[in-house]
Scaffold this motif. Structure first.
Motif, PDB file in Angstrom:
ATOM      1  N   TRP A 103       0.849  -1.180   0.000  1.00 11.57           N
ATOM      2  CA  TRP A 103       0.000   0.000   0.000  1.00 11.57           C
ATOM      3  C   TRP A 103       0.894   1.243   0.000  1.00 11.57           C
ATOM      4  N   GLN A 104       0.261   2.388  -0.210  1.00 13.02           N
ATOM      5  CA  GLN A 104       0.962   3.671  -0.189  1.00 13.02           C
ATOM      6  C   GLN A 104       0.680   4.358   1.143  1.00 13.02           C
ATOM      7  N   VAL A 105       1.737   4.858   1.776  1.00 15.14           N
ATOM      8  CA  VAL A 105       1.535   5.668   2.972  1.00 15.14           C
ATOM      9  C   VAL A 105       1.075   7.051   2.513  1.00 15.14           C
ATOM     10  N   ARG A 106      -0.084   7.489   2.998  1.00 17.89           N
ATOM     11  CA  ARG A 106      -0.647   8.771   2.567  1.00 17.89           C
ATOM     12  C   ARG A 106      -0.473   9.877   3.596  1.00 17.89           C
ATOM     13  N   GLU A 107      -0.547   9.526   4.873  1.00 16.88           N
ATOM     14  CA  GLU A 107      -0.460  10.568   5.902  1.00 16.88           C
ATOM     15  C   GLU A 107      -0.195   9.920   7.254  1.00 16.88           C
ATOM     16  N   THR A 108       0.553  10.619   8.102  1.00 26.21           N
ATOM     17  CA  THR A 108       0.698  10.241   9.510  1.00 26.21           C
ATOM     18  C   THR A 108       0.514  11.505  10.347  1.00 26.21           C
ATOM     19  N   GLY A 109       0.139  11.335  11.604  1.00 27.35           N
ATOM     20  CA  GLY A 109      -0.034  12.489  12.475  1.00 27.35           C
ATOM     21  C   GLY A 109      -0.482  12.059  13.847  1.00 27.35           C
ATOM     22  N   GLN A 110      -0.780  13.013  14.693  1.00 24.52           N
ATOM     23  CA  GLN A 110      -1.281  12.712  16.037  1.00 24.52           C
ATOM     24  C   GLN A 110      -2.216  13.821  16.486  1.00 24.52           C
ATOM     25  N   ASN A 111      -3.169  13.432  17.326  1.00 20.94           N
ATOM     26  CA  ASN A 111      -4.104  14.388  17.912  1.00 20.94           C
ATOM     27  C   ASN A 111      -4.483  13.886  19.297  1.00 20.94           C
ATOM     28  N   ASP A 112      -5.550  14.429  19.859  1.00 16.70           N
ATOM     29  CA  ASP A 112      -5.885  14.063  21.235  1.00 16.70           C
ATOM     30  C   ASP A 112      -6.420  12.641  21.361  1.00 16.70           C
ATOM     31  N   GLN A 113      -6.712  11.966  20.232  1.00 16.91           N
ATOM     32  CA  GLN A 113      -7.165  10.570  20.268  1.00 16.91           C
ATOM     33  C   GLN A 113      -6.026   9.576  20.136  1.00 16.91           C
ATOM     34  N   GLY A 114      -4.864  10.034  19.686  1.00 15.98           N
ATOM     35  CA  GLY A 114      -3.737   9.136  19.530  1.00 15.98           C
ATOM     36  C   GLY A 114      -2.926   9.454  18.288  1.00 15.98           C
ATOM     37  N   VAL A 115      -2.256   8.443  17.763  1.00 18.43           N
ATOM     38  CA  VAL A 115      -1.415   8.565  16.573  1.00 18.43           C
ATOM     39  C   VAL A 115      -2.159   7.921  15.414  1.00 18.43           C
ATOM     40  N   PHE A 116      -2.220   8.613  14.265  1.00 17.61           N
ATOM     41  CA  PHE A 116      -2.973   8.059  13.154  1.00 17.61           C
ATOM     42  C   PHE A 116      -2.102   7.862  11.916  1.00 17.61           C
ATOM     43  N   LEU A 139      -7.242   2.732   4.353  1.00 17.79           N
ATOM     44  CA  LEU A 139      -7.393   2.320   5.752  1.00 17.79           C
ATOM     45  C   LEU A 139      -6.837   3.427   6.631  1.00 17.79           C
ATOM     46  N   ILE A 140      -7.679   3.890   7.558  1.00 16.00           N
ATOM     47  CA  ILE A 140      -7.274   4.917   8.514  1.00 16.00           C
ATOM     48  C   ILE A 140      -7.194   4.243   9.886  1.00 16.00           C
ATOM     49  N   VAL A 141      -6.011   4.248  10.468  1.00 10.78           N
ATOM     50  CA  VAL A 141      -5.786   3.617  11.769  1.00 10.78           C
ATOM     51  C   VAL A 141      -5.497   4.694  12.795  1.00 10.78           C
ATOM     52  N   MET A 142      -6.214   4.659  13.908  1.00 15.38           N
ATOM     53  CA  MET A 142      -5.964   5.547  15.037  1.00 15.38           C
ATOM     54  C   MET A 142      -5.589   4.686  16.236  1.00 15.38           C
ATOM     55  N   ALA A 143      -4.338   4.827  16.695  1.00 17.50           N
ATOM     56  CA  ALA A 143      -3.842   4.022  17.816  1.00 17.50           C
ATOM     57  C   ALA A 143      -3.712   4.908  19.045  1.00 17.50           C
ATOM     58  N   GLY A 144      -4.612   4.732  19.978  1.00 15.08           N
ATOM     59  CA  GLY A 144      -4.582   5.456  21.241  1.00 15.08           C
ATOM     60  C   GLY A 144      -5.135   4.551  22.326  1.00 15.08           C
ATOM     61  N   LYS A 145      -5.854   5.107  23.277  1.00 13.94           N
ATOM     62  CA  LYS A 145      -6.501   4.274  24.299  1.00 13.94           C
ATOM     63  C   LYS A 145      -7.488   3.314  23.651  1.00 13.94           C
ATOM     64  N   THR A 146      -8.053   3.741  22.519  1.00 13.12           N
ATOM     65  CA  THR A 146      -8.892   2.893  21.667  1.00 13.12           C
ATOM     66  C   THR A 146      -8.180   2.698  20.345  1.00 13.12           C
ATOM     67  N   LEU A 147      -8.312   1.506  19.765  1.00 13.45           N
ATOM     68  CA  LEU A 147      -7.817   1.254  18.410  1.00 13.45           C
ATOM     69  C   LEU A 147      -9.002   1.387  17.458  1.00 13.45           C
ATOM     70  N   THR A 148      -8.908   2.359  16.540  1.00 10.72           N
ATOM     71  CA  THR A 148      -9.957   2.557  15.548  1.00 10.72           C
ATOM     72  C   THR A 148      -9.400   2.263  14.165  1.00 10.72           C
ATOM     73  N   MET A 149     -10.105   1.439  13.406  1.00 14.17           N
ATOM     74  CA  MET A 149      -9.709   1.096  12.038  1.00 14.17           C
ATOM     75  C   MET A 149     -10.902   1.357  11.129  1.00 14.17           C
ATOM     76  N   GLU A 150     -10.712   2.193  10.129  1.00 16.08           N
ATOM     77  CA  GLU A 150     -11.778   2.539   9.200  1.00 16.08           C
ATOM     78  C   GLU A 150     -11.319   2.217   7.785  1.00 16.08           C
ATOM     79  N   ALA A 292     -14.187  -0.466  12.768  1.00 11.47           N
ATOM     80  CA  ALA A 292     -14.061  -1.275  13.971  1.00 11.47           C
ATOM     81  C   ALA A 292     -13.369  -0.450  15.046  1.00 11.47           C
ATOM     82  N   LYS A 293     -13.916  -0.509  16.271  1.00 15.35           N
ATOM     83  CA  LYS A 293     -13.327   0.207  17.401  1.00 15.35           C
ATOM     84  C   LYS A 293     -13.091  -0.796  18.529  1.00 15.35           C
ATOM     85  N   VAL A 294     -11.838  -0.918  18.943  1.00 21.49           N
ATOM     86  CA  VAL A 294     -11.455  -1.913  19.937  1.00 21.49           C
ATOM     87  C   VAL A 294     -10.990  -1.193  21.201  1.00 21.49           C
TER      88      VAL A 294
END
Length: 298
Positions: A103-116, A139-150, A292-294
């Motif tokens: 896949w191609q990496v399109r963007e990385t960053g961080q906010n108050d929910q975690g690292v995306f 695929l958008i992955v947010m890794a913080g206290k919750t793992l969100t995958m969209e 999915a939110k884990v």
């Protein structure tokens, strides 16, 4: 087309938070060390391999015998199954073709929910030979206290297409014999172990042998009671009308070269998906979002 680790780090690294490393030649992996969680994501297949909230045990499972090799899926984590779930037509790969492609990496960053991280893949001559449609998959992955995958499916062509898909999540469990899944009571399911016979779930799902079920017409959150590790894992979802629950048990495990003996006791798949008769049709210029939110509680 592969991109060097040096280039990926120059473009997308976040000092002390996110970096790219080679898990094996040609297998770049994103390593995240955030304030709330650590994670690893393979660029091949956009496959989340690890997620561990701060102060907690690892939540995802990857086999000790997993193979890290270009063109091969890693046994564990969260494989992306798309544009079909399960066996493909003759000569076509099981669970689609995006899980073994770069896949191609399109963007990385961080906010108050975690690292995306945002990863994407589009159609080309190779994909159209397998599935003749124009698409943009992200695929958008947010890794913080919750793992969100969209998982976002966009139809970039001029005709509608129909898919099934899954975030095929492998969870780590302390002891499968002490593990149960709630949230599916009174839900009908297709049982692959009995030749896709239909049954109805009564009470929590427990495990005493090979389990391979597609639960139908369910939007429910599932709760994994991992009594071996004294925790509960919550799996909430959207854009999904079916849930797969899978454990290979002893005999099926022996057929997997990329599983070590006895590892079936340490893992369980609860998969956020659209599978079997649960299909999704995406019109031109439209999109479908599978979410999915884990989260974990002890």
């Amino acid at each position: 087309m592969s991109v060097s680790i040096e280039t990926l780090n120059q473009q997308f690294a976040i000092p002390n938070v996110l970096r790219f490393v080679d898990a094996a030649p040609g297998m770049p992996v994103i390593e995240i060390t955030g304030a709330d969680a650590s994670a690893r994501i393979a660029v091949q297949g956009a496959q989340v391999l690890e997620w561990q909230p701060a102060g907690q045990q690892p939540v995802l499972w990857v086999s000790r015998a997993a193979v890290y090799q270009a063109g091969k899926g890693v046994r564990g984590g969260v494989p992306v199954c798309w544009p079909w779930f399960g066996a493909g037509d003759a000569g076509k790969p099981a669970h689609g073709f995006v899980r073994t492609r770069m896949w191609q990496v399109r963007e990385t960053g961080q906010n108050d929910q975690g690292v995306f991280v945002k990863l994407g893949i589009v159609d080309d001559a190779e994909t159209r030979a397998l599935w003749n449609h124009a698409f943009d998959l992200e695929l958008i992955v947010m890794a913080g206290k919750t793992l969100t995958m969209e998982l976002v499916t966009r139809n970039t062509g001029d005709a509608p297409f129909t898919i099934t898909d899954a975030l095929h999540t492998y969870f780590r469990t302390g002891d499968i014999n002490q593990t149960e899944v709630s949230g599916l009571d009174n839900t009908p399911y297709l049982d692959k172990v009995t030749g896709f016979g239909q049954s109805t779930q009564h009470g929590a799902v427990t495990f005493t042998g090979e389990t391979d079920r597609v639960y139908l017409d369910t939007k429910a959150e599932c709760v994994i009671s991992d009594n071996g590790l004294n925790r509960k894992i919550y799996v909430a979802k959207a854009g999904s009308d079916s849930t797969v629950v899978w454990n290979p048990w002893i005999e099926k495990e022996r057929g997997f070269a990329d599983m070590a003996a006895g590892e079936y006791q340490e893992m369980l798949c609860v998969e956020t998906c659209n599978a079997a008769t649960d299909t999704i049709t995406v019109a031109p210029a439209q999109s479908h979002h599978l979410l999915a939110k884990v989260s974990v509680a002890v």
